[in-house]
Each structure stands twice: as C-alpha cells, then as structure tokens.
Design a protein around this motif. Structure first.
Motif, PDB file in Angstrom:
ATOM      1  N   ILE A 122     -39.040 -51.437 -25.776  1.00 18.49           N
ATOM      2  CA  ILE A 122     -40.234 -50.815 -25.183  1.00 18.49           C
ATOM      3  C   ILE A 122     -41.490 -51.493 -25.701  1.00 18.49           C
ATOM      4  N   MET A 126     -46.218 -47.912 -26.001  1.00 18.47           N
ATOM      5  CA  MET A 126     -45.370 -46.796 -25.561  1.00 18.47           C
ATOM      6  C   MET A 126     -44.662 -46.175 -26.773  1.00 18.47           C
ATOM      7  N   GLY A 130     -45.274 -42.348 -27.827  1.00 15.25           N
ATOM      8  CA  GLY A 130     -44.117 -41.447 -27.881  1.00 15.25           C
ATOM      9  C   GLY A 130     -44.016 -40.772 -29.238  1.00 15.25           C
ATOM     10  N   ILE A 142     -36.114 -41.511 -26.593  1.00 12.57           N
ATOM     11  CA  ILE A 142     -36.195 -42.847 -25.995  1.00 12.57           C
ATOM     12  C   ILE A 142     -34.799 -43.481 -25.936  1.00 12.57           C
ATOM     13  N   SER A 304     -46.851 -40.102 -15.411  1.00 15.44           N
ATOM     14  CA  SER A 304     -46.429 -41.395 -15.976  1.00 15.44           C
ATOM     15  C   SER A 304     -44.988 -41.732 -15.608  1.00 15.44           C
ATOM     16  N   LEU A 306     -42.415 -41.016 -17.395  1.00 20.91           N
ATOM     17  CA  LEU A 306     -41.643 -41.379 -18.597  1.00 20.91           C
ATOM     18  C   LEU A 306     -40.319 -40.623 -18.698  1.00 20.91           C
ATOM     19  N   LEU A 309     -37.250 -42.788 -16.878  1.00 22.69           N
ATOM     20  CA  LEU A 309     -37.070 -44.217 -17.194  1.00 22.69           C
ATOM     21  C   LEU A 309     -35.631 -44.678 -16.998  1.00 22.69           C
ATOM     22  N   LYS A 316     -41.084 -49.261 -17.521  1.00 21.44           N
ATOM     23  CA  LYS A 316     -41.482 -49.555 -18.912  1.00 21.44           C
ATOM     24  C   LYS A 316     -42.440 -50.738 -18.958  1.00 21.44           C
ATOM     25  N   SER A 354     -42.563 -36.032 -16.612  1.00 22.44           N
ATOM     26  CA  SER A 354     -43.012 -36.670 -17.847  1.00 22.44           C
ATOM     27  C   SER A 354     -42.550 -35.828 -19.037  1.00 22.44           C
TER      28      SER A 354
END
Length: 403
Positions: A122, A126, A130, A142, A304, A306, A309, A316, A354
């Motif tokens: 990543i 980020m 995070g 993640i 976003s 996130l 992913l 990313k 997100s």
C-alpha cells in the motif's frame, strides 16, 4: 503449472493498460477475456486472477524486482517473474524473461514482509491514515482487504427462494452454502461463472456482497411506502429494497449518472421489480421536489471505497489523499441536502463502503449538530470490518426525523 505464452502475453498487455494508461482493472480484464474464443474457463481464470494478483501486490513486487514506474514491457515481465517465482512456478526459457534470481527474490520477499507498507503493498499515505483512524485494528483490516473476496449471491425473493436458487445452481454444478445472519445470501464454495446460468438469466438472484445485503434491511422498509434511494447507481441495493417491499409502494432511484440508471432499468426488468422509478439528478430542483415526501431515504454516499479494496485492488494506486478531503465535503453536503426529503417520523440511512471513521461516525456526528440535523435522532449504527465479517468493509447509521 505450465505457462502458456498467449495467456501470459494477455496478462502483460492488461498490466500495461492498468498501470501505464490508467484504465480500470475490471474493464481491462473483461476486454482481455474476449480476446480469444478458444480459451476455456481455466485459461480465463488464469488471466483474471494473475492480473488482479499483480495489481494487488504491485508495490511489493516492484520493490523486489527493483523497478519503478512507468513500467516498460521489460519491467512488466520482471513483475510477472516475481509473481511466478513466489508461487513456485518454474519459468520457461523465453526471451522476454531475463534470468531470474530465484533465491534473491525469496530472500527479499522475507525481508520486506517485516514492513507493513510493503507486506500489504500500500502507499505510505494510506498506511499512515489507516493507522491513525483504525489504530490497532488497521493491521488485521488491511491484511483482510488484500484477500480475494468471496462470491456472494442474493436470492431475489420476488421470484424465488434461497433454497430453490441453491438447488438450481447445484443442477448446473455450482455449489453454494448458506451464510448465517444473512437471510437471502448464498456463498459460492468455489469461483464459477454464475452469469451464464439459467437462474441468473431468469432474474432469480443478484451477485451482491454480504455487507451490502445488510443495508436495505437496515432501512426497515415496509410494503406501500415511498422510498428514495438517493445514490442508486446500477441499483444493487435498490433491487433488494424492491424485494423487501414485495413490489408494493414506490422506490425513486436517483443518481447523477444516467448510464448507471439505464443499467438499473435493465436489471429491474430481469428481476421483475416493478415499483422502481429511476430519476436522473440534473439540478437541485430534482431534490427539492421531494423535500418532506419520503417515508425512507437511503444515502449510499460516494466514498473512498477503502472497504472494497478486495474487489477493486487498483483503487489502492488510483486513490489520492486529496480526493479524501473532497469526498468528505461531498458527503457532508449530500447528507445535509438529501436528509430534507425525509418526512416527520420517517427514517434515513447513511451508508458507505469505507472503513474510516472520518467518512462514517464523524460525518453522522457533525450532521446531528447542524441546523437540519437537529430535527433527527440517532437510532443505531453498524460498523463492518472485513477481518471480522469476511465480507466488505461497510458502515451504516440509522436516523429518525422527529415528528
């Protein structure tokens, strides 16, 4: 595993389009899979999975291969060689593949795996964000977001039941299992092309992640109500709302993108959902017309992404920190404006895919102290993290308008 030249060339072409031309991975893969009609399902899954894997682990592989962007074809072959080596695949003697230092690759992998931003592949920003927002949970989250997402279906109760759909898929050699706590969900035990099945063509199910299936239920809709789905997109949640409302009442599906609503219309026809009225948002007038008129309002806000992913690993690399500042402003404006559609006693759900509190709990908290927000009471919220649920990261909050 024996590597086939034409399949590997397709992978390299795809990576070039994603990394150097900025194309979206899902669109590139769709196009690649149509390149040769003779490819079987195993060939196609090799291409799709290899492209996604190299996109997902781009930073780690580039570091091991000692290459930097922009990636020439020679550099892309080096990324591919790292991918293959780490999977124990013996590389063929092709002129495109330079002699590969297998031991050095494995040694470098072990060394970089001790550092999270390389291990999880990543960008620095980020990783910092995070950790700042999720603290100790970021490590597990993640890692979960780098796993391949399961394929989850939602049985369309307007036309069938979960049991029937499961049986029909079994007849086509596709095995699924029930998911505890998700009443209409079926999860594939192994990946398969469900879109070619008769059950899909007849509108008996949709492909929809488990977390996404919780949103429509959270809105607590009843048959006969007027519901507004304000950021409907191609309509995954809209179709679920129609099923929960048993086709009774009215769902106004709104979006700023007309092409997405066209896709929703097509999907609604297949699903037999007749109570959906798509409306393109062309100006604030389209919103104002509905002020105080809706029993339920869903704001599936732009975010976003996130939390998703796993299915969009190229996000990313496309996502920039500046975009987050912009999107947070947009979320606050949307919440402020669209909340006015809820009539007294009605309910509103604010949702995002997100995992960041700054896009979720903090947005709701700020809204409740605003002029319009003071007319609402907070009922409950649900935070879904991938490492706990096995599905996408999601957030949803339910608010009720005071009488």
């Amino acid at each position: 595993m024996r590597l086939h030249r034409n399949l590997v060339f397709a992978v390299i072409d795809g990576l070039h389009e994603i990394f150097n031309e900025g194309d979206y991975a899902d669109k590139v893969v769709q196009k690649l899979l149509k390149r040769d009609k003779r490819w079987g399902s195993r060939d196609r899954s090799f291409i799709a999975e290899t492209v996604y894997e190299i996109v997902r682990w781009k930073r780690l592989y580039a570091e091991i291969a000692e290459v930097k962007e922009p990636f020439s074809r020679e550099k892309l072959w080096r990324l591919f060689a790292v991918w293959a080596t780490l999977r124990g695949i013996i590389l063929p003697d092709w002129k495109q593949i330079a002699p590969t230092p297998t031991r050095r690759i494995k040694g470098k992998f072990d060394e970089l795996s001790k550092i999270r931003k390389f291990r999880e592949s990543i960008p620095d920003w980020m990783d910092d964000l995070g950790e700042k927002e999720l603290k100790k949970q970021w490590d597990k989250e993640i890692s979960a977001l780098n796993q391949q997402a399961p394929v989850v279906l939602r049985a369309n109760t307007l036309k069938s039941t979960r049991d029937k759909v499961r049986g029909l898929l079994e007849d086509e050699n596709i095995d699924t299992e029930f998911v505890k706590g998700y009443p209409d969900a079926l999860q594939l035990t192994e990946r398969a092309n469900v879109f070619s099945t008769e059950a899909f063509k007849n509108g008996l199910f949709e492909v929809q992640d488990g977390s996404s299936q919780l949103v429509a239920e959270f809105l607590d809709v009843q048959p006969g109500q007027r519901v507004v789905d304000t950021c409907a997109g191609a309509g995954g949640k809209t179709l679920h709302l129609a099923a929960l409302m048993q086709n009774k009442g009215q769902i106004i599906a709104m979006d700023i993108y007309g092409n997405k609503l066209k896709e929703l219309k097509r999907r609604a026809r297949r699903a037999g959902a007749h109570n959906i009225e798509p409306r393109v948002i062309e100006s604030t007038k389209d919103i104002k017309k509905l002020y105080g008129k809706a029993d339920r309002v869903l704001i599936d806000a732009p975010c976003s992404g996130l939390g998703v992913l796993r299915r969009n690993p190229d996000a990313k690399w496309k996502l920039q920190p500046e975009f987050l500042d912009t999107i947070r402003k947009t979320q606050a404006e949307i919440l402020e404006s669209y909340a006015k559609m809820v009539k007294p006693g009605g309910k509103l759900v604010y949702a995002t895919c997100s995992i960041l509190p700054s896009e979720n709990q903090n947005q709701v908290k700020d809204f409740l102290t605003s002029e319009i927000g003071k007319n609402f009471t907070f009922t409950k919220d649900k935070k879904i993290l991938s490492h706990e649920s096995g599905f996408d990261g999601f957030y949803m909050a339910k608010l009720e308008r005071k009488l």
